[in-house]
Scaffold this motif. Sequence first.
Motif, PDB file in Angstrom:
ATOM      1  N   THR A   6      68.372  70.490  31.657  1.00 46.76           N
ATOM      2  CA  THR A   6      67.466  69.765  32.270  1.00 46.76           C
ATOM      3  C   THR A   6      67.538  68.148  31.651  1.00 46.76           C
ATOM      4  O   THR A   6      67.665  67.314  32.514  1.00 46.76           O
TER       5      THR A   6
ATOM      6  N   ARG B 261      68.758  65.066  33.850  1.00 47.41           N
ATOM      7  CA  ARG B 261      67.810  63.975  34.016  1.00 47.41           C
ATOM      8  C   ARG B 261      68.583  62.385  33.430  1.00 47.41           C
ATOM      9  O   ARG B 261      68.300  61.398  34.125  1.00 47.41           O
TER      10      ARG B 261
ATOM     11  N   GLN C  84      67.060  66.938  42.940  1.00 51.89           N
ATOM     12  CA  GLN C  84      66.271  67.899  42.671  1.00 51.89           C
ATOM     13  C   GLN C  84      66.829  69.347  42.804  1.00 51.89           C
ATOM     14  O   GLN C  84      66.480  70.182  41.872  1.00 51.89           O
TER      15      GLN C  84
ATOM     16  N   THR D 215      54.638  69.467  33.898  1.00 49.86           N
ATOM     17  CA  THR D 215      54.954  70.171  35.277  1.00 49.86           C
ATOM     18  C   THR D 215      56.536  70.655  34.892  1.00 49.86           C
ATOM     19  O   THR D 215      57.199  70.139  33.958  1.00 49.86           O
ATOM     20  N   ASP D 216      56.954  71.286  35.820  1.00 52.10           N
ATOM     21  CA  ASP D 216      58.299  71.850  35.564  1.00 52.10           C
ATOM     22  C   ASP D 216      59.366  70.897  36.650  1.00 52.10           C
ATOM     23  O   ASP D 216      60.687  71.047  36.387  1.00 52.10           O
ATOM     24  N   LEU D 217      59.036  69.984  36.938  1.00 54.89           N
ATOM     25  CA  LEU D 217      59.977  69.093  37.925  1.00 54.89           C
ATOM     26  C   LEU D 217      60.264  67.642  37.467  1.00 54.89           C
ATOM     27  O   LEU D 217      59.279  67.055  36.960  1.00 54.89           O
ATOM     28  N   ALA D 218      61.497  67.171  37.084  1.00 55.67           N
ATOM     29  CA  ALA D 218      61.741  65.918  36.940  1.00 55.67           C
ATOM     30  C   ALA D 218      61.742  65.060  37.808  1.00 55.67           C
ATOM     31  O   ALA D 218      61.454  63.874  37.471  1.00 55.67           O
TER      32      ALA D 218
ATOM     33  N   PRO E  68      55.975  63.964  39.930  1.00 56.50           N
ATOM     34  CA  PRO E  68      56.376  62.854  39.163  1.00 56.50           C
ATOM     35  C   PRO E  68      56.063  61.567  39.658  1.00 56.50           C
ATOM     36  O   PRO E  68      56.020  60.418  38.591  1.00 56.50           O
TER      37      PRO E  68
ATOM     38  N   THR F 285      55.649  61.582  32.542  1.00 62.16           N
ATOM     39  CA  THR F 285      55.903  63.253  32.770  1.00 62.16           C
ATOM     40  C   THR F 285      56.525  63.726  31.624  1.00 62.16           C
ATOM     41  O   THR F 285      57.498  63.437  30.946  1.00 62.16           O
TER      42      THR F 285
ATOM     43  N   THR G 202      58.413  67.170  31.422  1.00 62.14           N
ATOM     44  CA  THR G 202      59.106  68.173  31.832  1.00 62.14           C
ATOM     45  C   THR G 202      59.422  69.309  31.182  1.00 62.14           C
ATOM     46  O   THR G 202      60.135  69.458  30.333  1.00 62.14           O
ATOM     47  N   THR G 203      58.857  70.484  31.530  1.00 63.09           N
ATOM     48  CA  THR G 203      59.068  71.741  30.836  1.00 63.09           C
ATOM     49  C   THR G 203      59.372  73.003  31.609  1.00 63.09           C
ATOM     50  O   THR G 203      58.661  72.946  32.857  1.00 63.09           O
TER      51      THR G 203
END
Length: 304
Positions: A28, A32, A49, A234-237, A242, A248, A250-251
């Motif tokens: 991830t 990114r 995404q 959140t899980d979204l980059a 975001p 943010t 991201t996890t």
Amino acid sequence: MPSPQQARAQASAITSRGAVSRDDASPTSRLRALFDGPRLSPGQRRIAQYLIEHITEAAFLSITELADRAGVSQPSVTRFAAAVGFSGYPALRERLQSIALSTLPGPHEADRANELQAAVDAEIQNLENLRRDLADPGKVVRVGRALSRSTPLTVLGLRISASLAEYFGYAARRIHPDVRLVTRGGSVAYDALLQAREAGGSWVLAFGMPRHARETLTALRVAREAGLKVALVTDLALGPLPDEADVTFTTGTGSRLVFDSYAAPGVMAAALLQAMTDADPERTQARLEKYERGAEERRFFLPE
């Protein structure tokens, strides 16, 4: 489409020419690094995404297949590849394959794991990725200091994310004088956010786990419009959540079972709590001692 063996050979060649190795960062984080710098159009962000969420499969798609999966045109994929610094889609796909192959288990590992063990293995990988992301703790320290100074501090988590918000809020109240928990959306969240700002609050810590609720997005927009800064776990980059956050984290979430699991977001929340305690150690110590005295007097807990 190359076979897995050909793709692995390509990835090896790419690594020898200077691509990022498996140990340098999580998949991830590496994606990114490719996608976060350029200014992407909405269609290009949709491609980014999709690649982040489906890297192990998407890295081996043809340009036609990727366009279909992401819901864009083939020229859009070509322009996206150029926007993120590649000569074309084939060059981008080579890099994606090297990243995707770094996520594969070793020989026979998948065969040895049953469904529940596979879910645990996926969470272990999420934690490994988080560990690499925290190699530089500077962002966590800075945000923890800001959350500590915000009085009141609002903690937002709607629907499935409420459990993470409640954990954070329960612990944060031990070290912070005014923590306001928001776990209901709509006008209730609207009122709470405006009241927090009017009372002098400057930050909101929000949790946004899948499925991502539309009311979470609305609440983040209300917070920003009111003048509050937003820290988001959140899980979204990339994407609308975001986009509404000032910072943010991201996890990854565990998605191997019917319901998601949240090992990495839970550790991320604990890391932010630690940063808050470190930001004002005297206040932390005083509040914890006061709480322990009250807990002992009222016998909150069983003897150990």
